[in-house]
Every structure is written in C-alpha cells, then in structure tokens.
Motif scaffolding. Structure first.
Motif, PDB file in Angstrom:
ATOM      1  N   ASP A   1      -4.397  12.383   8.208  1.00  0.00           N
ATOM      2  CA  ASP A   1      -3.786  12.249   9.527  1.00  0.00           C
ATOM      3  C   ASP A   1      -4.003  10.815   9.994  1.00  0.00           C
ATOM      4  O   ASP A   1      -4.564   9.991   9.275  1.00  0.00           O
ATOM      5  N   GLY A   2      -3.552  10.504  11.198  1.00  0.00           N
ATOM      6  CA  GLY A   2      -3.658   9.138  11.700  1.00  0.00           C
ATOM      7  C   GLY A   2      -5.087   8.630  11.766  1.00  0.00           C
ATOM      8  O   GLY A   2      -5.365   7.489  11.391  1.00  0.00           O
ATOM      9  N   ALA A   3      -6.001   9.459  12.236  1.00  0.00           N
ATOM     10  CA  ALA A   3      -7.407   9.037  12.349  1.00  0.00           C
ATOM     11  C   ALA A   3      -8.002   8.751  10.970  1.00  0.00           C
ATOM     12  O   ALA A   3      -8.706   7.755  10.783  1.00  0.00           O
ATOM     13  N   LYS A   4      -7.699   9.614  10.004  1.00  0.00           N
ATOM     14  CA  LYS A   4      -8.217   9.402   8.649  1.00  0.00           C
ATOM     15  C   LYS A   4      -7.597   8.145   8.033  1.00  0.00           C
ATOM     16  O   LYS A   4      -8.272   7.375   7.350  1.00  0.00           O
ATOM     17  N   TYR A   5      -6.300   7.929   8.288  1.00  0.00           N
ATOM     18  CA  TYR A   5      -5.633   6.735   7.773  1.00  0.00           C
ATOM     19  C   TYR A   5      -6.277   5.466   8.335  1.00  0.00           C
ATOM     20  O   TYR A   5      -6.580   4.532   7.593  1.00  0.00           O
ATOM     21  N   ARG A   6      -6.538   5.451   9.632  1.00  0.00           N
ATOM     22  CA  ARG A   6      -7.180   4.281  10.241  1.00  0.00           C
ATOM     23  C   ARG A   6      -8.592   4.071   9.702  1.00  0.00           C
ATOM     24  O   ARG A   6      -9.025   2.938   9.489  1.00  0.00           O
ATOM     25  N   ALA A   7      -9.314   5.145   9.436  1.00  0.00           N
ATOM     26  CA  ALA A   7     -10.659   5.025   8.855  1.00  0.00           C
ATOM     27  C   ALA A   7     -10.585   4.412   7.454  1.00  0.00           C
ATOM     28  O   ALA A   7     -11.412   3.561   7.098  1.00  0.00           O
ATOM     29  N   ILE A   8      -9.589   4.819   6.666  1.00  0.00           N
ATOM     30  CA  ILE A   8      -9.407   4.239   5.330  1.00  0.00           C
ATOM     31  C   ILE A   8      -9.093   2.755   5.445  1.00  0.00           C
ATOM     32  O   ILE A   8      -9.655   1.931   4.713  1.00  0.00           O
ATOM     33  N   LEU A   9      -8.211   2.401   6.373  1.00  0.00           N
ATOM     34  CA  LEU A   9      -7.891   0.982   6.575  1.00  0.00           C
ATOM     35  C   LEU A   9      -9.143   0.206   6.997  1.00  0.00           C
ATOM     36  O   LEU A   9      -9.411  -0.879   6.473  1.00  0.00           O
ATOM     37  N   GLU A  10      -9.887   0.758   7.932  1.00  0.00           N
ATOM     38  CA  GLU A  10     -11.091   0.092   8.452  1.00  0.00           C
ATOM     39  C   GLU A  10     -12.085  -0.197   7.330  1.00  0.00           C
ATOM     40  O   GLU A  10     -12.678  -1.267   7.269  1.00  0.00           O
ATOM     41  N   GLU A  11     -12.245   0.756   6.421  1.00  0.00           N
ATOM     42  CA  GLU A  11     -13.242   0.629   5.364  1.00  0.00           C
ATOM     43  C   GLU A  11     -12.748  -0.141   4.140  1.00  0.00           C
ATOM     44  O   GLU A  11     -13.571  -0.609   3.345  1.00  0.00           O
TER      45      GLU A  11
ATOM     46  N   SER B   1       0.828  -1.210   0.000  1.00  0.00           N
ATOM     47  CA  SER B   1       0.000   0.000   0.000  1.00  0.00           C
ATOM     48  C   SER B   1       0.859   1.254   0.000  1.00  0.00           C
ATOM     49  O   SER B   1       2.029   1.232   0.370  1.00  0.00           O
ATOM     50  N   ASP B   2       0.239   2.347  -0.391  1.00  0.00           N
ATOM     51  CA  ASP B   2       0.862   3.661  -0.292  1.00  0.00           C
ATOM     52  C   ASP B   2      -0.186   4.697  -0.675  1.00  0.00           C
ATOM     53  O   ASP B   2      -1.250   4.356  -1.205  1.00  0.00           O
ATOM     54  N   GLU B   3       0.131   5.945  -0.401  1.00  0.00           N
ATOM     55  CA  GLU B   3      -0.705   7.037  -0.865  1.00  0.00           C
ATOM     56  C   GLU B   3       0.145   7.961  -1.720  1.00  0.00           C
ATOM     57  O   GLU B   3       1.367   7.994  -1.595  1.00  0.00           O
ATOM     58  N   THR B   4      -0.550   8.681  -2.604  1.00  0.00           N
ATOM     59  CA  THR B   4       0.158   9.574  -3.514  1.00  0.00           C
ATOM     60  C   THR B   4      -0.710  10.767  -3.856  1.00  0.00           C
ATOM     61  O   THR B   4      -1.938  10.688  -3.807  1.00  0.00           O
TER      62      THR B   4
ATOM     63  N   LEU C   1      -8.983   1.643  -4.355  1.00  0.00           N
ATOM     64  CA  LEU C   1      -8.336   2.923  -4.576  1.00  0.00           C
ATOM     65  C   LEU C   1      -9.266   3.959  -3.959  1.00  0.00           C
ATOM     66  O   LEU C   1     -10.439   4.030  -4.322  1.00  0.00           O
ATOM     67  N   VAL C   2      -8.752   4.740  -3.015  1.00  0.00           N
ATOM     68  CA  VAL C   2      -9.593   5.629  -2.226  1.00  0.00           C
ATOM     69  C   VAL C   2      -9.129   7.068  -2.373  1.00  0.00           C
ATOM     70  O   VAL C   2      -7.934   7.349  -2.224  1.00  0.00           O
ATOM     71  N   ARG C   3     -10.058   7.960  -2.656  1.00  0.00           N
ATOM     72  CA  ARG C   3      -9.741   9.388  -2.663  1.00  0.00           C
ATOM     73  C   ARG C   3      -9.752   9.881  -1.223  1.00  0.00           C
ATOM     74  O   ARG C   3     -10.686   9.621  -0.472  1.00  0.00           O
ATOM     75  N   VAL C   4      -8.708  10.588  -0.844  1.00  0.00           N
ATOM     76  CA  VAL C   4      -8.575  11.117   0.508  1.00  0.00           C
ATOM     77  C   VAL C   4      -9.018  12.570   0.486  1.00  0.00           C
ATOM     78  O   VAL C   4      -8.428  13.398  -0.207  1.00  0.00           O
ATOM     79  N   ASP C   5     -10.065  12.876   1.228  1.00  0.00           N
ATOM     80  CA  ASP C   5     -10.548  14.253   1.306  1.00  0.00           C
ATOM     81  C   ASP C   5      -9.790  14.988   2.401  1.00  0.00           C
ATOM     82  O   ASP C   5      -9.703  14.519   3.535  1.00  0.00           O
ATOM     83  N   GLY C   6      -9.235  16.125   2.057  1.00  0.00           N
ATOM     84  CA  GLY C   6      -8.509  16.923   3.041  1.00  0.00           C
ATOM     85  C   GLY C   6      -7.145  16.337   3.360  1.00  0.00           C
ATOM     86  O   GLY C   6      -6.609  15.506   2.635  1.00  0.00           O
ATOM     87  N   LYS C   7      -6.589  16.773   4.470  1.00  0.00           N
ATOM     88  CA  LYS C   7      -5.259  16.337   4.895  1.00  0.00           C
ATOM     89  C   LYS C   7      -5.349  14.976   5.574  1.00  0.00           C
ATOM     90  O   LYS C   7      -6.227  14.735   6.376  1.00  0.00           O
TER      91      LYS C   7
ATOM     92  N   GLY D   1      -4.029  24.161 -11.060  1.00  0.00           N
ATOM     93  CA  GLY D   1      -5.087  23.246 -11.454  1.00  0.00           C
ATOM     94  C   GLY D   1      -5.526  22.268 -10.380  1.00  0.00           C
ATOM     95  O   GLY D   1      -6.475  21.536 -10.550  1.00  0.00           O
ATOM     96  N   GLY D   2      -4.840  22.216  -9.255  1.00  0.00           N
ATOM     97  CA  GLY D   2      -5.264  21.380  -8.141  1.00  0.00           C
ATOM     98  C   GLY D   2      -4.714  19.974  -8.177  1.00  0.00           C
ATOM     99  O   GLY D   2      -4.075  19.552  -9.136  1.00  0.00           O
ATOM    100  N   SER D   3      -4.960  19.262  -7.106  1.00  0.00           N
ATOM    101  CA  SER D   3      -4.496  17.884  -6.991  1.00  0.00           C
ATOM    102  C   SER D   3      -5.431  17.119  -6.062  1.00  0.00           C
ATOM    103  O   SER D   3      -6.245  17.724  -5.353  1.00  0.00           O
ATOM    104  N   ILE D   4      -5.316  15.810  -6.087  1.00  0.00           N
ATOM    105  CA  ILE D   4      -6.053  14.962  -5.157  1.00  0.00           C
ATOM    106  C   ILE D   4      -5.069  13.972  -4.529  1.00  0.00           C
ATOM    107  O   ILE D   4      -4.041  13.651  -5.117  1.00  0.00           O
ATOM    108  N   MET D   5      -5.396  13.518  -3.337  1.00  0.00           N
ATOM    109  CA  MET D   5      -4.598  12.509  -2.646  1.00  0.00           C
ATOM    110  C   MET D   5      -5.354  11.190  -2.760  1.00  0.00           C
ATOM    111  O   MET D   5      -6.574  11.129  -2.584  1.00  0.00           O
ATOM    112  N   LEU D   6      -4.614  10.108  -3.084  1.00  0.00           N
ATOM    113  CA  LEU D   6      -5.202   8.782  -3.224  1.00  0.00           C
ATOM    114  C   LEU D   6      -4.449   7.787  -2.352  1.00  0.00           C
ATOM    115  O   LEU D   6      -3.233   7.883  -2.202  1.00  0.00           O
ATOM    116  N   TRP D   7      -5.171   6.815  -1.790  1.00  0.00           N
ATOM    117  CA  TRP D   7      -4.586   5.668  -1.102  1.00  0.00           C
ATOM    118  C   TRP D   7      -5.006   4.447  -1.897  1.00  0.00           C
ATOM    119  O   TRP D   7      -6.163   4.331  -2.331  1.00  0.00           O
ATOM    120  N   GLY D   8      -4.060   3.531  -2.093  1.00  0.00           N
ATOM    121  CA  GLY D   8      -4.381   2.314  -2.816  1.00  0.00           C
ATOM    122  C   GLY D   8      -3.553   1.151  -2.324  1.00  0.00           C
ATOM    123  O   GLY D   8      -2.594   1.319  -1.556  1.00  0.00           O
TER     124      GLY D   8
END
Length: 140
Positions: free
Chosen positions: A70-80, A8-11, A62-68, A45-52
């Motif tokens: 952080d640890g709580a958001k990362y754990r929520a992505i893992l959970e889901e 896994s990683d985010e970009t 492949l998940v779009r990350v809204d906002g910055k 033109g902007g950018s988006i953050m993705l975790w996959g």
C-alpha cells in the motif's frame, strides 16, 4: 539526461514455475511420457512481491515486499532504499526517479515525500506498458 534516471517497478514472482498456460508440440500418443510433463505444486506454490530499481550504471536495491503493498509500505521502501541505491549507483543528488502511475505511487502522501526529499519524479504516461530493462539500458 537518461544516465541520471533511476528506474523502478515492482513485480510478483512465482516461487514454482509460471502462472500461465504452456503449449507444446509432441508426437501422437506421447502426451504422458515423463519428458512431456511439467511437475506441479498444489495450490500454485506461492509467490513473492519484489520492488527494485536500476540505472545505466547498474542495479540498485532489490526488496522483498511482505504482505500487500500500500502507499505507506511503498513510502517505507523508498525511505529505506531509494537514496541509498542512488548513492551506490553514483547518481548524485540531482537524479530523476521513474515510477509508473500506480495509485500508491501517485498518492498525495507519496508525492509529498518526494517533494520533501527534493527528488525529481519523471512524468510518466498513463496506461503505459511495463518496462523492459534490457531494451532501455541497451540504448542509454
């Protein structure tokens, strides 16, 4: 063993073009010809953050990350997404999860989450370069 690893990683992805300098070779006095110019968008033109994630069996969620992130958001992505991706890729319950050493990945609360879910996390060296999936998957 490598067939049971979920990588896994985010970009950050630029929505318009690339956020880098480009160099070109062209003939003298042709710099402003239309075929030698690259259109731009004001303010980048902007950018988006993705975790996959992916394994030797294919790609996971492949998940779009809204906002910055952080640890709580990362754990929520893992959970889901993590266990569902492992299930979709038929890795079974005894797979190994790979993540880099980002502070939010190694945070006490994140490591405790892995422990409660009985997920083995691959030890990863500090300051290691990002992964190139085509090279890894080609050798599995």
């Amino acid at each position: 063993m490598w067939k049971k690893v979920l990588w896994s990683d985010e970009t950050k992805m630029e929505l318009f073009g690339q956020n880098a300098k480009r160099y070109v070779w062209r003939k003298t006095n042709t710099a402003h010809h239309s075929e030698h110019t690259i259109p731009t968008v004001r303010y980048g033109g902007g950018s988006i953050m993705l975790w996959g994630c992916f394994s030797s069996a294919g790609t996971g969620k492949l998940v779009r990350v809204d906002g910055k992130m952080d640890g709580a958001k990362y754990r929520a992505i893992l959970e889901e997404n993590l266990l569902e991706s492992a299930k979709d890729l038929r890795l079974g319950r005894r797979f190994t999860f790979q993540q880099d050493n980002d502070p939010k990945h190694k945070a006490r609360a994140t490591m405790e989450w892995f422990k409660t879910k009985h997920i083995h996390v691959l030890e990863w060296p500090s300051q290691s370069p990002d992964l190139n999936p085509s090279r890894i998957c080609g050798k599995i």
